[in-house]
Structures are given as structure tokens and as C-alpha cells.
Write an enzyme that holds these catalytic residues in place. Structure first.
Site, PDB file in Angstrom:
ATOM      1  N   GLU A  36       0.825  -1.212   0.000  1.00  0.00           N
ATOM      2  CA  GLU A  36       0.000   0.000   0.000  1.00  0.00           C
ATOM      3  C   GLU A  36       0.857   1.259   0.000  1.00  0.00           C
ATOM      4  O   GLU A  36       0.544   2.236  -0.692  1.00  0.00           O
ATOM      5  CB  GLU A  36      -0.933   0.005   1.218  1.00  0.00           C
ATOM      6  CG  GLU A  36      -2.083  -0.972   1.125  1.00  0.00           C
ATOM      7  CD  GLU A  36      -3.068  -0.610   0.027  1.00  0.00           C
ATOM      8  OE1 GLU A  36      -3.338   0.591  -0.165  1.00  0.00           O
ATOM      9  OE2 GLU A  36      -3.567  -1.530  -0.647  1.00  0.00           O
ATOM     10  N   CYS A 191     -11.823   2.641 -15.182  1.00  0.00           N
ATOM     11  CA  CYS A 191     -12.178   4.046 -14.944  1.00  0.00           C
ATOM     12  C   CYS A 191     -10.896   4.864 -14.835  1.00  0.00           C
ATOM     13  O   CYS A 191     -10.610   5.491 -13.810  1.00  0.00           O
ATOM     14  CB  CYS A 191     -13.029   4.160 -13.682  1.00  0.00           C
ATOM     15  SG  CYS A 191     -13.823   5.767 -13.470  1.00  0.00           S
ATOM     16  N   CYS A 198     -15.593   3.092 -20.570  1.00  0.00           N
ATOM     17  CA  CYS A 198     -16.933   3.111 -19.966  1.00  0.00           C
ATOM     18  C   CYS A 198     -17.820   1.971 -20.454  1.00  0.00           C
ATOM     19  O   CYS A 198     -18.648   1.451 -19.692  1.00  0.00           O
ATOM     20  CB  CYS A 198     -17.606   4.449 -20.237  1.00  0.00           C
ATOM     21  SG  CYS A 198     -16.744   5.851 -19.485  1.00  0.00           S
ATOM     22  N   CYS A 201     -17.432  -0.999 -18.281  1.00  0.00           N
ATOM     23  CA  CYS A 201     -17.553  -0.765 -16.842  1.00  0.00           C
ATOM     24  C   CYS A 201     -18.839  -1.371 -16.289  1.00  0.00           C
ATOM     25  O   CYS A 201     -19.929  -1.121 -16.822  1.00  0.00           O
ATOM     26  CB  CYS A 201     -17.535   0.733 -16.553  1.00  0.00           C
ATOM     27  SG  CYS A 201     -17.679   1.125 -14.798  1.00  0.00           S
ATOM     28  N   CYS A 207     -23.798   5.429 -13.581  1.00  0.00           N
ATOM     29  CA  CYS A 207     -22.777   6.474 -13.516  1.00  0.00           C
ATOM     30  C   CYS A 207     -23.309   7.776 -14.104  1.00  0.00           C
ATOM     31  O   CYS A 207     -23.635   7.858 -15.298  1.00  0.00           O
ATOM     32  CB  CYS A 207     -21.527   6.029 -14.263  1.00  0.00           C
ATOM     33  SG  CYS A 207     -20.206   7.260 -14.271  1.00  0.00           S
TER      34      CYS A 207
END
Length: 354
Positions: A36, A191, A198, A201, A207
Site C-alpha cells: 500500500e 475508470c 466506460c 464498466c 454512472c
């Protein structure tokens, strides 16, 4: 009505998500934490080889806590944002001393560790412990800003608070580990910042940005300010034994804590370098060779670097200290060096300008 956001996202993740990243193997809080931190401001493809080398050298939090900081920085060299590495080293010592070497599974305790904020702590809880926790990294901000058409730059508190509220709403009670990976993957793979896919997605039906053909507007951009331009001389001072003088940078600021080459004020002309070295460092040098200069961009300014190679004739003052060290080239390259300095030392045969 039941929120379908998480269901659609998880169904997509099961088929298209990334399931075999190195930090998914032998998964534990330490490996998740290191990944991370490395992934902040850095792409997955760049991080993978660094992560694998880091794990080979520092396989657990005890090894990291007890390693010299120079060793840690050398394994971070090239990843940039070196405060991450220094904080990683300090936080490892905290875990070792305050938590008996075991990462806490409590958000508040994780956030007490140096360099761990709200989203990183949540990612550790979800990814390492499988508990529900809400993340909001850069990829997640982009997904939610578009999905809900949240205007404004996410660095603004009011915008960030809206995104946190949406993130909390959509985070499911089950499959926390998969969900957090799924929404990060969606932002990284579908994205994307430019040219989002899109049509592929799983969230496109709901959205708002997609419905209005306005994905380019979200998230809002940070207000732009022209970056200042700075300059410096970088000196490659090499003695008769083939050793090069390195100088440790101050612990904070640019390249903080790394070993680098000595610098001189850019106000010196090339004909003044020998005199400046003798006056400021106590080192007598022969005529300098100017190596091709280049510009290096930091997050908040551009630095014009003009390197100069000066053979050392006589050294009256500079001995090895905590701040200065004479090293052969291969020894220098084993330390934590900024990427431009490493390039200068590994590619010495550049065209001289004098």
C-alpha cells in the site's frame, strides 16, 4: 432499495480483477502494508519488482525495523517520494516495539503508525484481516467522483468529505477483501484518468458522468500553479584511488536522508568551480569537465542540474563522517541514491562540454 453498486463491482472483479498480485501471496498485514505504501503515487507495474526485492531483503517487520536506514533507502531508490521509505522504517520500529511485532487490527491503532492514514489503515484491515473497512485512494476517488458526479478537486475538504460518505455507503459488509481490491482495480484498469473504458464498466448504468458524457470533468483538477525553476551544480569529485565523494542529504526535504553528490550554488561560473571546491570543501581539483546538463521535475518545482566532473588533486579537510563519505563507484551504487544521481554514476561516459 438494496445498493447494487457492490454486487455489480464484485461480479466484474470475479471475472476481470487482479487476483495474483505478489502481495496477495502469503498475505499478511506486513506485506499488505508495504504494498500500500509503495502503491501511493506509483503504478502497479512499477511497484511489483521493487516489492519482490524488498520482501526478499526484509521478509518481515522485524527485519525491516532492525535494518540500517541506508539499506532501506537503497531498496527504494528509483521509486521516488523517499519520505515513504523513511516513514516505513520508522513505523516498522513502532510495530516492533509498541505492538510486539504484530500489526494491530484496529483502525485507530494503525493510524497511530507513522505514514499510515485513514485509507491505508482501512486497506490493511480489509486486505489483511478480511474485516469491513472503507478505503478512498486515488483510484477510488475517481470512480466515485464520476459515478456520483461530485464536482471539485478531491483535495478540498468539502469534496473529500462527500467522497468518503459515498465510499462508506457502497462498502459492503461481506467480501471486504475482494471489494477493496475490486474498486481499486476498476479505477486502475477501466475508470482510468484519460480514455476510460466506460463500455466495459460494470457501473456504467448508474454512472452520472457517463450518462451526461462528462467523464472528463470528474474528478476536478487541482488548481494549477506554475512550478518554479531552480538550478544547481552537481559535483563528481573523484580522488586518485577512484573514490567519489558522497554527501548525505538532510533528513527532510528533497531526497531526504539519501546519499547524493555534493552541490554548489548555481551562481558560480564554470571557471570558479575549482576555487569554490577549495574554499567550501577544502579539496584541490584539476580543471572540470562539464557533463551534459538535464532537468529533473519534482512535485513542486523543476531542477536544472549541471553536473561537473573534477579530479581531486589534494584533499586537506574532507574525511569520512556521518555526512560525507569517500566510496568507490560500486560501493556508492549499493547505497540509497536519487535516480538522477544513480544515472550519473552508472553512465559516466557522457559527452563533455569542455
Amino acid at each position: 432499495m438494496k445498493d447494487r453498486f457492490a454486487d455489480r463491482l464484485l461480479a466484474w472483479y470475479d471475472q476481470h480483477g487482479r487476483h495474483n498480485l505478489p502481495w496477495h501471496q502469503d498475505r499478511n498485514a506486513y506485506r499488505v502494508w508495504v504494498s500500500e505504501i509503495m502503491l501511493q503515487q506509483t503504478q502497479v507495474a512499477t511497484v511489483i519488482p521493487y516489492f519482490e526485492a524488498f520482501m526478499a531483503r526484509f521478509p518481515d517487520v522485524h527485519a525491516l525495523a532492525r535494518a540500517p536506514v541506508d539499506d532501506v533507502l537503497s531498496h527504494w531508490s528509483g521509486l521516488g517520494y523517499y519520505a515513504r521509505a523513511r516513514n516505513l522504517h520508522k513505523a516498522a520500529a513502532q510495530v516492533d516495539e509498541e505492538f510486539n511485532g504484530e500489526f494491530p487490527a484496529c483502525q485507530q491503532q494503525l493510524e497511530s503508525l507513522i505514514g499510515i492514514g485513514r485509507s491505508t489503515a482501512a486497506a490493511i484491515i480489509a486486505q489483511a484481516f478480511g474485516e469491513r473497512a472503507t478505503i478512498l485512494d486515488g483510484n477510488v476517488k475517481r470512480v466515485l467522483a464520476r459515478y456520483h458526479a461530485v464536482p471539485g478537486w478531491p483535495g478540498q475538504t468539502s469534496v473529500l468529505n462527500q467522497l468518503w460518505a459515498h465510499a462508506e455507503t457502497h462498502t459492503p459488509n461481506n467480501r471486504a477483501r475482494d471489494y477493496t481490491q475490486a474498486i481499486m482495480d476498476l479505477g486502475a484498469m477501466v475508470c482510468t484518468r484519460s480514455k476510460p473504458k466506460c463500455e466495459a464498466c460494470p457501473l456504467s448504468a448508474g454512472c452520472q458522468a457517463y450518462a451526461n458524457s462528462e467523464t472528463r470533468l470528474y474528478p476536478g483538477s487541482k488548481p494549477k500553479k506554475a512550478k518554479p525553476e531552480k538550478a544547481t551544480w552537481i559535483l563528481i569529485l573523484e580522488d586518485a584511488e577512484g573514490r567519489i565523494l558522497l554527501e548525505r542529504r538532510p533528513p527532510s526535504g528533497i531526497w531526504g536522508g539519501l546519499w547524493s553528490l555534493p552541490e554548489l550554488d548555481p551562481g558560480y561560473g564554470s571557471e570558479e568551480l575549482q576555487e569554490a571546491c577549495e574554499r567550501e570543501l577544502g579539496i584541490t581539483c584539476s580543471d572540470p569537465d562539464l557533463i551534459s546538463g538535464f532537468r529533473h521535475t519534482f512535485s513542486h518545482y523543476h531542477l536544472h542540474i549541471q553536473p561537473a566532473r573534477l579530479p581531486v588533486v589534494h584533499n586537506t579537510q574532507v574525511a569520512d563522517t556521518d555526512r560525507l563519505r569517500w566510496l568507490h563507484r560500486d560501493q556508492a551504487l549499493a547505497l540509497g541514491l536519487p535516480a538522477p544521481i544513480r544515472t550519473l554514476l552508472t553512465e559516466p561516459e557522457q559527452t563533455a562540454l569542455l
